[in-house]
Enzyme design. Structure first.
Site, PDB file in Angstrom:
ATOM      1  N   CYS A 106       0.806  -1.227   0.000  1.00 55.56           N
ATOM      2  CA  CYS A 106       0.000   0.000   0.000  1.00 55.56           C
ATOM      3  C   CYS A 106       0.839   1.275   0.000  1.00 55.56           C
ATOM      4  O   CYS A 106       0.314   2.360  -0.255  1.00 55.56           O
ATOM      5  CB  CYS A 106      -0.970  -0.014   1.180  1.00 55.56           C
ATOM      6  SG  CYS A 106      -2.196  -1.347   1.070  1.00 55.56           S
ATOM      7  N   HIS A 157      -3.098   7.113   2.475  1.00 53.55           N
ATOM      8  CA  HIS A 157      -3.597   5.794   2.090  1.00 53.55           C
ATOM      9  C   HIS A 157      -4.951   5.574   2.744  1.00 53.55           C
ATOM     10  O   HIS A 157      -5.144   5.876   3.934  1.00 53.55           O
ATOM     11  CB  HIS A 157      -2.604   4.722   2.553  1.00 53.55           C
ATOM     12  CG  HIS A 157      -3.128   3.338   2.440  1.00 53.55           C
ATOM     13  ND1 HIS A 157      -3.707   2.848   1.295  1.00 53.55           N
ATOM     14  CD2 HIS A 157      -3.176   2.313   3.352  1.00 53.55           C
ATOM     15  CE1 HIS A 157      -4.087   1.593   1.491  1.00 53.55           C
ATOM     16  NE2 HIS A 157      -3.786   1.262   2.725  1.00 53.55           N
ATOM     17  N   ASN A 216     -10.534   0.405   0.537  1.00 48.92           N
ATOM     18  CA  ASN A 216      -9.069   0.409   0.507  1.00 48.92           C
ATOM     19  C   ASN A 216      -8.626  -0.206  -0.816  1.00 48.92           C
ATOM     20  O   ASN A 216      -8.793  -1.402  -1.030  1.00 48.92           O
ATOM     21  CB  ASN A 216      -8.547  -0.400   1.701  1.00 48.92           C
ATOM     22  CG  ASN A 216      -7.035  -0.501   1.747  1.00 48.92           C
ATOM     23  OD1 ASN A 216      -6.346  -0.235   0.775  1.00 48.92           O
ATOM     24  ND2 ASN A 216      -6.506  -0.925   2.890  1.00 48.92           N
TER      25      ASN A 216
END
Length: 350
Positions: free
Chosen positions: A124, A262, A292
């Site tokens: 990520c 993020h 996400n």
């Protein structure tokens, strides 16, 4: 004490000239993911702020999402594919182990044969790692780079695991980097904490545990995460790292910076932004609509935020996740951009 991390300072102005994103058209509701996992819409919203996400259809692949996002970023920047001198795709869900997904993207974009194109896997944090790499490689060249974050996590999820299946969506986001009149990307910091590497993982499918009927039967091909430990990592490591980064690069107090983090979990982002002193209206979130999206979450959110940014605005990009790792970038925005579309696209297999 904040752990040591690699820091890159400005020597030549390389900035973000354009942004683009690609979100599959297939909207997946909380009821759809929550019912098999034994949780409700209310439970998901209360814990994550996520209300829906996009999942790729069977005929869509990471490279297709990535290429569409890149084409949109090139159009936004007014840069031709023939003028691209570097392509980097940040992903932990490539089309296949080999060849690099970036080669399929470069072919789809029509960049000149011989142009370097490669993948980067920092999970990520990958997009910010790739951004920092491309910015350094472009200095003094006069060239342009396409940097993409793209992931299709829906194919790695255990539909009965409420810790993961409710969180993740699919998508891609991209930026075009090149010479800029302002300061552009004027500071980055990258950090990895390998002692925490087992907090997030997909155990099987590599050389350590090759894919087999046994690994499939044991569910080792699924994405796993220790959510509580990940939250502690963000609070104890990421927050201080961002604070130290901003202290090292003080900004004009009259220009309140924007935070594009993020999109791990909406509640986590709200707490992180508040703890770091970012104004709520300057803490940009897309997790409610998209979930996400892994390495894609920072560039997708930046593309959504672009219509609210003006020339001279300061933007902090903060990626963090598996590895465990964190990547930070401080950017002076070059120009306001008009919203073109909602990012929905079809990223099909070639």
């Amino acid at each position: 004490m904040t752990p040591r991390a690699a820091t890159v300072l400005d020597t030549e102005a390389i900035g973000i000239l354009g942004t683009g994103s690609c979100l599959p058209g297939n909207v997946v509701t909380n009821e759809e993911v929550g019912t098999p996992a034994g949780v409700t819409d209310e439970w998901i919203v209360r814990r994550t702020a996520i209300r829906e996400r996009r999942w790729a259809k069977p005929d869509e692949a990471t490279s297709g999402l990535a290429a569409t996002a890149a084409l949109r970023a090139l159009a936004d920047a007014g840069i031709r594919a023939q003028d691209v001198s570097l392509v980097i795709v940040a992903t932990s869900t490539p089309d296949s182990p080999q060849p690099p997904t970036a080669t399929a993207v470069a072919l789809e974009l029509g960049v000149t044969s011989g142009t370097p194109a490669f993948d980067m896997n920092a999970v990520c944090s990958g997009f910010v790692f790739a951004l920092a790499t491309a910015e350094r490689m472009l200095r003094g060249t006069g060239g342009h780079a396409v940097v993409i974050g793209a992931d299709i996590y829906s194919r790695t999820l255990d539909p009965t695991d409420r810790r993961t299946v409710v969180l993740f969506g699919d998508g891609a986001g991209a930026v075009v980097l090149g010479p800029t009149r302002g300061r552009g990307v004027f500071a980055t910091r990258l950090a990895t904490f390998p002692e925490k590497r087992d907090l997030i993982r997909v155990p099987a499918g590599g050389s350590l545990i090759p894919a087999s009927s046994t690994s499939l039967a044991r569910g080792l091909h699924y994405f796993t995460m220790d959510g509580r430990a990940v939250r502690h990592f963000v609070e104890s490591r990421v927050g201080p790292l961002v604070r130290d980064f901003l202290d090292a690069h003080p900004t004009d107090s009259a220009r309140q910076p924007h935070l594009v983090p993020h999109q791990a979990n909406g509640r986590m982002i709200e707490a992180l932004g508040a703890d770091l002193g970012f104004l709520p209206e300057h803490t940009h979130m897309t997790v409610q609509q998209y979930g996400n999206t892994g390495a894609a979450s920072v560039p997708i959110t930046l593309d959504r935020a672009a219509e609210r940014l003006a020339t001279g605005d300061l933007v902090v990009l903060a990626g963090f996740g598996g590895g465990m790792a964190a990547g930070l970038a401080l950017v002076e925005w070059e120009a306001p951009r008009a919203r073109r579309d909602d990012g929905t696209c079809q990223g099909r297999l070639r």
